[in-house]
Scaffold this active site. Structure first.
Site, PDB file in Angstrom:
ATOM      1  N   CYS A 104       0.833  -1.221  -0.063  1.00  0.00           N
ATOM      2  CA  CYS A 104      -0.002  -0.020  -0.045  1.00  0.00           C
ATOM      3  C   CYS A 104       0.841   1.164   0.148  1.00  0.00           C
ATOM      4  O   CYS A 104       0.623   2.378  -0.798  1.00  0.00           O
ATOM      5  CB  CYS A 104      -0.995   0.171   1.099  1.00  0.00           C
ATOM      6  SG  CYS A 104      -2.086   1.554   1.286  1.00  0.00           S
ATOM      7  N   CYS A 201      -6.370  -2.131   6.539  1.00  0.00           N
ATOM      8  CA  CYS A 201      -7.422  -1.255   6.371  1.00  0.00           C
ATOM      9  C   CYS A 201      -8.655  -2.083   5.958  1.00  0.00           C
ATOM     10  O   CYS A 201      -9.848  -1.797   6.437  1.00  0.00           O
ATOM     11  CB  CYS A 201      -6.918  -0.211   5.760  1.00  0.00           C
ATOM     12  SG  CYS A 201      -6.471  -0.795   3.901  1.00  0.00           S
TER      13      CYS A 201
END
Length: 374
Positions: A104, A201
């Protein structure tokens, strides 16, 4: 003479948490031209219509209004799916245990977001990561560990390139976490008492097994000891990681020594999960690893050998290693045997306080023999 920062535009990645809020505040106080950007990377609306991202964006808006900076929301859901989530699923399909945070940062926060910020006329991007950058006179950037050892996030930033680091600021790098909270409280920021987010997340508070099962079909199979004893059924290789203790359902009933059981290997072709008793079971110990996607934060020769320290997982003390690099692959030889080296996780290299880069673990070896049977 004070430095005039007002002509330097810094675009801050704001998550709605206290760290990125204080990042924006500090830059504003230092006189920079600051813009806040909220990245929506995942549609996390639950069955009741509640969306964490909507709540987080409200917090971003409240903080941005408080400190007097413009703010926007940008949607990177497609980029995140294509570059991070597909990788995450592919790794689990291959029997590995991926680290989506590393990907990410590499692909979203310091690529898609960085590109977006540059289109807004940014000179730099800034995030609330606990890491530090220093700049040589010739412009070379070095990434150093955050001053708060317990919060240092260089492990997750290890795939960043020199070009990405050139454009990056980490305003919290010299601070301890309690100091960051204190700054937020003193300034009366809306996020001052907000809990830190934990976990991946896109999973959030959801049950990991249930979440993964939505995307990958579980394939139950046999659970065996390395010497061939059948220990029952596993629920799917993707649900287990090397060195895992819980969730095996076998207690200490076989072997007589009553030591706990651990996952010690996987055979993807036969769909077998290997287990063994004892924290330091011999199948969990290795003397070297092979890594791919090896990358350094500064220009390095195509082929070289490096004596340094390494981390094989987050929040782990450094271990002394010899790294033999050839292109984007490396053999990492340990000074002392290491436990539960896990394919799919990052191996990250350090020279003292400096993070040199890292790679992804493909396989662990014990005296030249492959350990995990993937």
């Amino acid at each position: 003479m004070s430095i005039d920062n007002s002509k330097t535009r810094v675009v801050v990645g704001m998550s709605g948490g206290v760290d990125s809020s204080v990042t924006a505040l500090l830059l504003k106080e230092q006189g920079y031209d600051v813009i806040g950007i909220f990245m929506k990377n995942w549609d996390d609306t639950d069955e009741n219509g509640f969306c964490t991202a909507t709540e987080d964006y409200k917090d971003v808006a409240a903080v941005a209004d408080q400190i007097g900076i413009p703010y926007y929301s940008v949607n990177f859901e497609k980029e995140y799916w294509d570059r991070v989530f597909e990788y995450f699923l592919a790794e689990y399909r291959a029997g590995r245990t991926p680290n989506p945070d590393v990907m990410c940062n590499k692909e979203i926060k310091f690529k898609a977001f960085l590109d977006y910020a540059m289109n807004l006329g940014a000179d730099y991007v800034a995030t609330g990561h606990y890491a530090q950058v220093t700049r040589d006179e010739d412009g070379t950037v070095h990434m150093l560990r955050g001053a708060d050892n317990g919060k240092d996030q260089t492990y997750f930033l290890s795939q960043l390139s020199q070009e990405q680091l050139q454009k990056t600021m980490f305003p919290l790098g010299h601070l301890q976490k309690p100091q960051v909270r204190e700054i937020a409280e003193r300034a009366g920021l809306a996020t001052a008492k907000k809990k830190d987010s934990t976990g991946i997340c896109f999973i959030g508070e959801k049950n990991f097994k249930e979440f993964l099962g939505q995307y990958l079909p579980a394939q139950p199979g046999r659970m065996m000891t390395v010497d061939g004893r059948d220990m029952g059924e596993h629920t799917g290789l993707m649900y287990y990681t090397i060195g895992q203790r819980g969730g095996l359902g076998i207690g200490g009933q076989i072997g007589g020594d009553n030591e706990p059981w651990f996952v010690v290997g996987k055979d993807l072709s036969k769909n077998i999960l290997y287990v063994g008793q004892g924290f330091y079971h011999e199948s969990l110990m290795s003397t070297s690893l092979q890594a791919s996607q090896v990358h350094f934060t500064r220009d390095m020769p195509e082929e070289f050998t490096l004596e340094c320290t390494a981390k094989f997982r987050y929040r782990q003390p450094d271990s002394q290693v010899t790294v033999k690099v050839k292109g984007d692959k490396a053999e990492v030889i340990f000074a002392e045997p290491q436990r539960a080296i896990t394919p799919g996780q990052a191996v990250v290299f350090y020279d003292g306080q400096e993070c040199l880069g890292g790679g992804m673990i493909d396989m662990a070896y014990k005296d030249g023999e492959a350990c995990q049977y993937i």
